[in-house]
Design an enzyme around this catalytic site. Structure first.
Site, PDB file in Angstrom:
ATOM      1  N   GLY A 192      13.307  13.459 -10.099  1.00 34.18           N
ATOM      2  CA  GLY A 192      12.857  13.892 -11.408  1.00 34.18           C
ATOM      3  C   GLY A 192      11.585  13.173 -11.813  1.00 34.18           C
ATOM      4  O   GLY A 192      11.005  12.417 -11.045  1.00 34.18           O
ATOM      5  N   GLU A 242      -1.865  14.634 -15.682  1.00 35.29           N
ATOM      6  CA  GLU A 242      -2.127  15.955 -15.089  1.00 35.29           C
ATOM      7  C   GLU A 242      -1.582  16.045 -13.669  1.00 35.29           C
ATOM      8  O   GLU A 242      -1.066  17.081 -13.253  1.00 35.29           O
ATOM      9  CB  GLU A 242      -3.622  16.273 -15.100  1.00 35.29           C
ATOM     10  CG  GLU A 242      -3.930  17.669 -14.541  1.00 35.29           C
ATOM     11  CD  GLU A 242      -5.381  18.087 -14.725  1.00 35.29           C
ATOM     12  OE1 GLU A 242      -5.801  19.012 -14.004  1.00 35.29           O
ATOM     13  OE2 GLU A 242      -6.068  17.495 -15.573  1.00 35.29           O
ATOM     14  N   GLU A 292      -7.110   6.238 -19.036  1.00 26.91           N
ATOM     15  CA  GLU A 292      -5.976   6.526 -18.142  1.00 26.91           C
ATOM     16  C   GLU A 292      -6.462   6.706 -16.714  1.00 26.91           C
ATOM     17  O   GLU A 292      -5.818   6.266 -15.758  1.00 26.91           O
ATOM     18  CB  GLU A 292      -5.254   7.789 -18.623  1.00 26.91           C
ATOM     19  CG  GLU A 292      -3.880   8.012 -17.999  1.00 26.91           C
ATOM     20  CD  GLU A 292      -3.950   8.918 -16.775  1.00 26.91           C
ATOM     21  OE1 GLU A 292      -2.969   8.959 -16.011  1.00 26.91           O
ATOM     22  OE2 GLU A 292      -4.990   9.577 -16.586  1.00 26.91           O
TER      23      GLU A 292
END
Length: 300
Positions: free
Chosen positions: A66, A87, A120
């Protein structure tokens, strides 16, 4: 939830906390499952290339375990969210066939979005030095940050940021070499200290061809700055360097081969002991003669 916020990185976390507050309350510490169909890419994303192989590996991990780290998004419509960070995880989730993805929902204006995306991006582990330098420059130029502000944002010393930014002054060929790990950061720092691009390129080519160590490049860079013409010096070195010849024992062997085959043979050998014996011939009759000699030796 504190641990999860820290996982976002010092700079990113700081930016998120400084983002403008929404007109309506938003549960900033809550993780929400959002349909992937409602998640849109960030138009300010500085990263444009994603390794297909790495995405497949992440997709396989997501299928098994997951999403370990939720993505971060901002709500831009009633049922539309824009990625602030994550992303790559979002793309891999699509590949894994997920219908929803866990996400932190934040509020941010376009300026904050750009800052968040760039910071990030900088905190990724697989970035090369030039990508980091470009992201630093964009934060300074487009987000109007000083190097001191940027230092606080990303948790790096100002001198470190300065050294990265200086890489962007190197010729394009050298920058490409850094991106493809042809030369190390230590080589690049030595090249930065050379003012002339022609000298930088010449020394860069020497590094690639001769596998020069960082220490050697630092020495050559120092010589260049002291006025030494290393191009001429290197040319003279090549002229005076003699190629290793055959030892006396090998010369005697070649003489014996010439006499045995009654032709001018060629014996080549490198420093590692590898080489070849060439027996030339001028016609089919001469080839048959040489083969006959070899058969005679074999039969004996």
């Amino acid at each position: 939830m504190v641990a999860k916020k820290n996982a976002l990185g010092r700079g990113l976390g700081a930016l998120i906390e400084e983002s403008p507050k929404a007109e309506e309350p938003v549960q900033n510490d809550a993780i929400t499952e959002i349909p992937l169909t409602q998640v849109k890419v960030n138009p300010f994303q500085p990263r444009t290339e994603f390794s297909e192989e790495a995405l497949e590996e992440l997709s396989a991990s997501i299928k098994e375990l997951g999403i370990i780290q939720p993505i971060t998004v901002r709500q831009v419509g009633e049922k539309e969210y824009q990625i602030i960070s994550g992303e790559r995880r979002t793309r891999a989730a699509h590949m894994a066939g997920l219908e929803t993805i866990p996400a932190y929902v934040r509020t941010a204006d376009d300026q904050a979005m750009l800052e968040l995306a760039l910071v990030e991006n900088i905190q990724r582990e697989d970035l090369d030095a030039i990508e980091i330098a470009i992201s630093y420059k964009r934060l300074i130029d487009e987000c109007k940050l000083t190097q001191q502000n940027l230092s606080s944002r990303v948790g790096k010393q100002r001198s470190t940021i300065t050294n990265y930014l200086r890489l962007l002054n190197l010729p394009a060929e050298v920058q490409k070499g850094i991106r493809h790990k042809v030369i190390a950061m230590g080589h690049a720092r030595a090249l930065i200290n050379i003012e002339n691009d022609d000298d930088r390129l010449f020394l860069f080519e020497m590094i690639v061809k001769e596998g020069l160590s960082v220490r050697k490049v630092e020495e050559l860079a120092k010589s260049i700055n002291e006025g030494v013409d290393i191009k001429e010096q290197n040319k003279n070195t090549q002229k005076t360097t003699k190629k290793p010849g055959l030892g006396e024992g090998y010369k005697e062997l070649q003489s014996q081969l010439d006499n045995f085959f009654n032709t001018k043979t060629k014996l080549k050998r490198n420093d590692n002991g590898k080489g070849q014996i060439v027996i030339p011939f001028k016609s089919d009759d001469e080839l048959e003669r040489i083969i006959g000699l070899l058969d005679h030796v074999k039969n004996d």
